[in-house]
Design a protein around this motif. Structure first.
Motif, PDB file in Angstrom:
ATOM      1  N   PRO A 249     -37.129  41.878 -11.250  1.00  0.00           N
ATOM      2  CA  PRO A 249     -36.694  40.781 -10.644  1.00  0.00           C
ATOM      3  C   PRO A 249     -36.783  40.447  -9.123  1.00  0.00           C
ATOM      4  CG  PRO A 249     -35.116  41.680 -12.012  1.00  0.00           C
ATOM      5  CD  PRO A 249     -36.005  42.669 -11.914  1.00  0.00           C
ATOM      6  N   ARG A 250     -36.537  39.373  -8.572  1.00  0.00           N
ATOM      7  CA  ARG A 250     -36.522  39.327  -7.233  1.00  0.00           C
ATOM      8  C   ARG A 250     -35.255  39.803  -6.535  1.00  0.00           C
ATOM      9  NH1 ARG A 250     -34.195  35.828  -4.056  1.00  0.00           N
ATOM     10  NH2 ARG A 250     -33.541  34.605  -6.052  1.00  0.00           N
ATOM     11  N   ARG A 251     -35.409  40.558  -5.342  1.00  0.00           N
ATOM     12  CA  ARG A 251     -34.239  41.061  -4.896  1.00  0.00           C
ATOM     13  C   ARG A 251     -33.343  40.174  -4.224  1.00  0.00           C
ATOM     14  NH1 ARG A 251     -35.150  46.618  -4.020  1.00  0.00           N
ATOM     15  NH2 ARG A 251     -32.850  46.577  -3.556  1.00  0.00           N
ATOM     16  N   THR A 308     -27.437  37.623 -12.655  1.00  0.00           N
ATOM     17  CA  THR A 308     -28.181  38.471 -11.742  1.00  0.00           C
ATOM     18  C   THR A 308     -27.646  39.852 -12.069  1.00  0.00           C
ATOM     19  OG1 THR A 308     -28.523  36.716 -10.010  1.00  0.00           O
ATOM     20  CG2 THR A 308     -28.027  39.150  -9.246  1.00  0.00           C
ATOM     21  N   ALA A 334     -32.204  37.220 -10.204  1.00  0.00           N
ATOM     22  CA  ALA A 334     -32.432  38.374  -9.184  1.00  0.00           C
ATOM     23  C   ALA A 334     -31.803  39.666  -9.657  1.00  0.00           C
ATOM     24  CB  ALA A 334     -31.808  37.577  -8.104  1.00  0.00           C
TER      25      ALA A 334
END
Length: 453
Positions: A249-251, A308, A334
């Motif tokens: 996932p995106r940080r 998240t 995220a």
């Protein structure tokens, strides 16, 4: 020589199977993360040519369609199942020849679902085997209530007849390979057995030792709640799920984590409850990877809530992703790795007090506290602390207003669910203590608490 390889998914209490003659292979009831099956086949140098589903699953998203598409295998799904994709329909009595000597015969075994099939394998030089899915399990049978209460009584009687059919038509030496029963809520009860035969099941499985009335009454009396996300699994499987996206996932940085919590999204801390109690991001919820992570997260989270993940390492986040795609939570919004110091920004990590049942008894001698029991109904019925408030964990987010004012001491059977509940209550602004201790029946008599201030 025929090899039957179980593929364990202990987090969900299920097994899939890869069966090979050394040249080709077939797979039964594959889980969503199909890379496991592709790796096994590659390690053995075999080609997957057939994929079988025993039923439209209620406890996980299947990988069957994606695996068949990836390998070019024939995808065998019950002819009576209403699905939105092309498959090779299979019905009672159909026989599929695989490789040089594997012969798979479909047997109608309704009960877990109306269209459930089992698959009997015959091959030269070995005992027969039967892949029973959610029908005959080790020492038990699959639940008959997952399609709703209107069908339960019809299905439980069908389950009885199906198990009896297998025992009648197949020899005692037939090896039994169920999908459920290793912790799955699709099983009516659980067993510690790792293998069995029809002959062994005839000696101890209630469906084969009790008469129909006794079996029906005992099974129905033992049913308890099952995860809410089950409602989404059948429709997803009938629609034809594709392969999952397991890319990282995106940080997210500390500011984004705070924004997401303030927006009402879920930020889930994957660390152990001990680590979470010692310090965590305010508003984060603790679903540790060391327990039934996906089961309880999928059960408690309002379906569709953005998610998240917080993990100590990228590997922890990847593990959580893999578990989540199996129940249809496909992509976190995220993720962040490290620890509380990396996640809180300029804030200070929050702590969460923990205690034992002995300490709970001691504190009640000095001041009133609310005792909250978040175990399931059947656990509560067997034994509970007098005067405690009972809200099963899965109901807690929508029932927090029912908890009396004051400090809340929350317990379950071991501490895992109590930590989840405590994190939910702490995020809602309640003063809470996690009883991180094993519950025993004698505690109920040792702590005759009123439970309210």
């Amino acid at each position: 020589m025929i090899e039957i390889v179980p593929i364990e998914t202990p987090a969900l209490g299920d097994r899939s199977y890869l069966v090979t003659d050394g040249e080709v292979a077939f797979v039964v009831d594959p889980q969503r993360d199909i890379d496991r099956f592709l790796t096994l086949a590659a390690e053995r140098g075999v080609r997957i040519t057939h994929v079988f589903e025993t039923h439209i699953h209620n406890d996980y998203v299947t990988g069957g369609l994606a695996l068949a598409r990836e390998t070019g295998a024939e995808y065998h799904v019950g002819a009576g199942d209403d699905v939105a994709f092309d498959r090779r329909p299979v019905a009672d009595g159909d026989v599929v020849e695989i490789g040089a000597g594997m012969r798979v015969r479909a047997l109608a075994t309704p009960g877990h679902t109306f269209t459930h099939l089992s698959y009997a394998l015959e091959a030269p030089g070995r005992a027969p085997a039967v892949f029973t899915g959610g029908s005959l399990l080790y020492g038990s049978t699959g639940r008959p209530d997952l399609l709703g209460p209107d069908h339960t009584h019809e299905l439980v009687r069908a389950q009885y007849g199906s198990a009896r059919r297998l025992a009648r038509e197949l020899p005692d030496e037939t090896e039994v390979y169920p999908t459920h029963g290793f912790g799955s809520f699709c099983s009516s009860t659980q067993s510690d057995a790792g293998s069995s035969t029809l002959g062994q099941e005839k000696l101890g499985n209630p469906v084969l030792t009790l008469d129909e009335h006794e079996y029906v009454e005992s099974l129905l009396a033992g049913l308890d709640a099952y995860p809410a996300y089950y409602a989404h699994m059948g429709p997803a499987n009938a629609a034809g799920p594709g392969a999952p996206d397991l890319s990282p996932p995106r940080r997210a940085d500390a500011a984004e984590l705070r924004r997401r919590i303030e927006a009402g999204e879920w930020v889930v801390d994957l660390r152990t409850r001990t680590a979470f109690a010692a310090g965590h991001l305010a508003g984060a919820l603790n679903f540790g990877l060391d327990g039934s992570f996906a089961t309880y997260l999928g059960w408690v989270i309002p379906w569709g809530t953005p998610l998240t993940l917080l993990g100590e390492t990228a590997e922890d986040v990847a593990t959580a992703q893999r578990e989540l795609v199996r129940i249809g939570i496909d992509r976190p919004e995220a993720a962040a790795t490290g620890g509380p110091a990396d996640w809180v920004g300029e804030d200070t990590p929050r702590t969460l007090p923990t205690a034992t049942f002995e300490q709970l008894g001691e504190v009640r001698h000095h001041r009133p506290v609310v005792v909250l029991d978040v175990r399931r109904d059947l656990e509560r019925k067997e034994s509970h602390i007098e005067g405690s408030v009972h809200i099963p964990l899965q109901d807690l987010p929508r029932r927090t207003a029912e908890i009396p004012d004051g400090e809340v001491w929350v317990h379950c059977a071991s501490g895992y669910r109590a930590s989840i509940a405590a994190s939910i209550l702490a995020a809602a602004g309640r003063r809470v203590v996690t009883v991180d201790d094993g519950y025993r029946p004698e505690i109920a008599s040792a702590l005759p608490l009123t439970g309210t201030p």
